[in-house]
Structure formats: C-alpha cells, structure tokens
Write a protein that holds these residues in place. Structure first.
Motif, PDB file in Angstrom:
ATOM      1  N   ARG A 148      -2.709   4.086  -4.636  1.00  0.00           N
ATOM      2  CA  ARG A 148      -2.995   3.697  -3.376  1.00  0.00           C
ATOM      3  C   ARG A 148      -1.826   2.293  -3.150  1.00  0.00           C
ATOM      4  O   ARG A 148      -2.158   1.873  -2.059  1.00  0.00           O
ATOM      5  CB  ARG A 148      -4.197   3.110  -3.001  1.00  0.00           C
ATOM      6  N   SER A 149      -1.483   1.872  -4.304  1.00  0.00           N
ATOM      7  CA  SER A 149      -0.815   0.570  -3.930  1.00  0.00           C
ATOM      8  C   SER A 149      -0.050   0.318  -5.162  1.00  0.00           C
ATOM      9  O   SER A 149       0.145   0.952  -6.155  1.00  0.00           O
ATOM     10  CB  SER A 149      -1.539  -0.613  -3.838  1.00  0.00           C
ATOM     11  N   THR A 150       1.141  -0.701  -5.113  1.00  0.00           N
ATOM     12  CA  THR A 150       1.728  -1.136  -6.369  1.00  0.00           C
ATOM     13  C   THR A 150       1.011  -1.694  -7.376  1.00  0.00           C
ATOM     14  O   THR A 150       1.543  -1.819  -8.382  1.00  0.00           O
ATOM     15  CB  THR A 150       2.966  -2.015  -5.859  1.00  0.00           C
TER      16      THR A 150
ATOM     17  N   ARG B 279       0.651  -1.142   0.037  1.00  0.00           N
ATOM     18  CA  ARG B 279       0.034   0.010   0.019  1.00  0.00           C
ATOM     19  C   ARG B 279       0.856   1.324   0.093  1.00  0.00           C
ATOM     20  O   ARG B 279       2.044   1.187   0.522  1.00  0.00           O
ATOM     21  CB  ARG B 279      -0.962   0.096   1.278  1.00  0.00           C
ATOM     22  N   HIS B 280       0.420   2.383  -0.538  1.00  0.00           N
ATOM     23  CA  HIS B 280       0.878   3.626  -0.425  1.00  0.00           C
ATOM     24  C   HIS B 280      -0.109   4.408   0.436  1.00  0.00           C
ATOM     25  O   HIS B 280      -1.213   4.503   0.300  1.00  0.00           O
ATOM     26  CB  HIS B 280       0.911   4.328  -1.823  1.00  0.00           C
ATOM     27  N   ASN B 281       0.845   5.285   1.164  1.00  0.00           N
ATOM     28  CA  ASN B 281      -0.100   5.896   2.181  1.00  0.00           C
ATOM     29  C   ASN B 281      -0.260   7.469   1.371  1.00  0.00           C
ATOM     30  O   ASN B 281       0.622   8.220   0.750  1.00  0.00           O
ATOM     31  CB  ASN B 281       0.737   6.582   3.474  1.00  0.00           C
ATOM     32  N   VAL B 282      -1.489   7.884   1.457  1.00  0.00           N
ATOM     33  CA  VAL B 282      -2.185   8.772   0.660  1.00  0.00           C
ATOM     34  C   VAL B 282      -2.933   9.771   1.568  1.00  0.00           C
ATOM     35  O   VAL B 282      -3.689   9.259   2.376  1.00  0.00           O
ATOM     36  CB  VAL B 282      -2.724   8.446  -0.511  1.00  0.00           C
TER      37      VAL B 282
END
Length: 354
Positions: free
Chosen positions: A253-255, A237-240
């Motif tokens: 939001r993710s790879t 996940r990516h923190n947004v």
C-alpha cells in the motif's frame, strides 16, 4: 452494543476475525467504537482530553478523523504512556501542595521526557552476561556502532536493540526494541511469524525522526509515546484494488509497506534527539544510507512474554527466535556465530500465548 465480543486470539482462515484478533484495540481497529471522544479523565479545569485505556491506546481505535487531533474542545491531548491493556493507568490529575492549595498539572509539558525510567546496564554487565554463556560477541566503539547497525537494517536483518534505561509503560520506545526496515515488503510477515510468534497480519508501528514526521505521515505534532494514529502521506501511497479478507494483507500500500495498515494508517512514534539521542542517531544513520528516516519499532519480546529487562532476558529472547542480530549497549551478537547448545537451551523457556 457489543456484537462481537467472542473473538479468538487466532484469526480464522477466511479473515472473519481480522479486525479484532483478541481484545478491543489490541492491535487493529475497534469498529464498535466509532467515536470515543468523551474524556474519561480531565484536569480540574477540563482543559485536556485524557485517553487512559486500551481504546485509543492501540492502533486505529480512533478512526482517521482530521478534526480529532485538532479538536478545539481539547486544546491539549494527553495520552498517558503508562496505561495498560486492562485499562488501568497511572493518573494524578491534581496535586495538593504542603500549603493545602489544590493545583492542576501543566498539560502542555511532557514531564516524563520519554518515560525511560527503568533499569540500565553497562557494557561491563552486558559482556559479563555473554561470557557467562560463552557467547561470541563484538564490541564496537561509538563512532562505528550506529553505522554498523544501520547497515544491518538495510540488509533486511532483524535487530534486537537494548540500550540504557528501560521504557516505562507498554510501548517499546527505542531502548528495549526489535527493529526492522519499514521499506521491506516481507518484513511484517517475517517479524510476526519468526520473531513475535503471532499471526502474520499483526501490524507494526513506525519510529520516525521527529523532524521528518510530516514527510511520511499526516500528523503535525509530536508522538513520543507511540500513541497517535495517522495516515501515511498520500504521495507515498500506492493505489490498490480493494480486496477482501486475507487477500488484502498481501497488498503493498505504500513505499513503507511493513508499517502501513490496510486503511493506510500507522501508529506513529516520533524520535527526539533530546530524549533518546542513541535511537535518534541510529535512525539518522539509516536515513543517511537510505534517504528514509523511518524504521519498524516493536517491543523486545515474543508473544506472551513481558518485554525484556536485563541482558540475560535479551539474550534468551534473541537465541530462542530467528532474530538476526542483538545489540546491547556497544556489544553486538550475530545469530550465525552463536553455539547451538545455547540456542537449544533458550528455546526450552516458553510462554503461554496471549
């Protein structure tokens, strides 16, 4: 209790109808049903949970409650892959033998084995359909086919994948599918607008190698019929920063952005080597090239159209959209090689938007 039962099929510019674009559970979450854990159908001994209708059949109708998949009240969850959008489904909870004895089915065994119960077409039938319309194609042998198609997916190509017997039920399970690269930041919008001909925010589902499912998703069970929703693993996940309305749709939001919904969930299909060896081989080849055993899998049709059944159906849908490649059995068609007259004729066939 149903404050929002007049949602149009198209969302408004401010995103106010983002959550329920059409029917409850259509492709997004159904916030009016926070906990639908009551089994509307069950076996004679009440030992399993049945989810027959559209609530629970699509996307995040069930919120991500960690207790739900492991709920000990229902030792076996059976989501019937044959249910339809109107809630009707094929369910035979008990059977009576010739001896008059009432028996319950075994809820722990998948007798459908992938639900590949429809028509199949040979290479000869596929090539005949192409030649009837004078469409150029390439025949690949088995040793080349999967690597070639996997390579096309890594090049951001949208691929129509038409193989063997058609799936039974509303889900594309790898035999009448449109495939794309789940790692692509643009693929969701591209496939929605140019292929499926629907709103750009509509989510797509991932198909993941059965043996790799826990690497990418917070689920530790098989989901062969694309009916279980799970969060993507936290380590991808990516923190947004939380946005509002349509702005949140553009966030990565993710790879695997093409299959990650705004709540970090995805509707997962696990691919079994035993029930669909061709699809498993294709995604395995994609993994060999990319390190990721996950692709986008959506049904082979445009909005308002039933999933394609025959080679003729697949050819028309391929030509009428901006799909890049069509693979039918071992036969490969490239869009840029197709005659414009055939493309124009295919576009004359239209379907009422649902």
């Amino acid at each position: 209790s149903f404050p929002r039962r007049r949602e149009p099929p198209e969302s408004t510019a401010d995103g106010s109808h983002l959550e329920i674009p059409n029917q409850v559970g259509d492709d997004e979450e159904a916030p009016s049903f926070p906990r639908r854990r009551e089994p509307p159908e069950s076996t004679a001994d009440g030992s399993h949970l049945e989810i027959p209708n559209q609530v629970g059949d699509d996307e995040t109708s069930f919120p991500q409650d960690p207790s739900f998949p492991q709920d000990t009240s229902f030792p076996r969850r059976r989501e019937p892959p044959e249910s339809t959008a109107d809630g009707s489904h094929l369910e035979i909870p008990n059977q009576v033998g010739d001896d008059g004895v009432l028996r319950s089915p075994n809820p722990t065994k998948d007798f459908m084995q992938g639900a590949y119960l429809g028509d199949a077409f040979t290479n000869e039938q596929v090539t005949a359909a192409c030649e009837q319309q004078s469409l150029p194609y390439v025949l690949a042998n088995d040793s080349e086919l999967f690597t070639q198609v996997a390579t096309l997916l890594t090049q951001n190509k949208v691929v129509g994948w038409f193989q063997d017997r058609m799936e039974f039920g509303p889900r594309a399970l790898g035999n009448r599918s449109i495939l794309g690269d789940a790692r692509s930041q643009s693929m969701q919008t591209q496939m929605n607008l140019k292929i499926k001909q629907r709103e750009s925010f509509r989510p797509f589902a991932p198909a993941v190698l059965e043996e790799d499912v826990t690497e990418f998703f917070e689920i530790d069970t098989k989901s062969p019929y694309m009916l279980l929703t799970a969060g993507v693993q936290k380590n991808i996940r990516h923190n947004v920063e939380q946005q509002q309305g349509l702005n949140q749709l553009a966030q990565i939001r993710s790879t695997l952005p093409a299959i990650t919904h705004v709540d970090y969930s995805a509707r997962v299909q696990t691919i079994s080597k035993s029930t669909n060896p061709k699809f498993h081989k294709l995604v395995s080849e994609f993994k060999a090239l990319t390190g990721v055993g996950v692709v986008i899998n959506t049904s082979f049709n445009v909005r308002g159209e039933p999933p394609v059944r025959s080679p003729e159906d697949a050819i028309r849908s391929f030509l009428a959209t901006e799909m890049d490649v069509l693979v039918m059995q071992n036969c490969i068609l490239y869009k840029e090689q197709q005659p414009q007259a055939a493309i124009d004729k295919a576009k004359e066939v239209t379907f009422e938007k649902d």
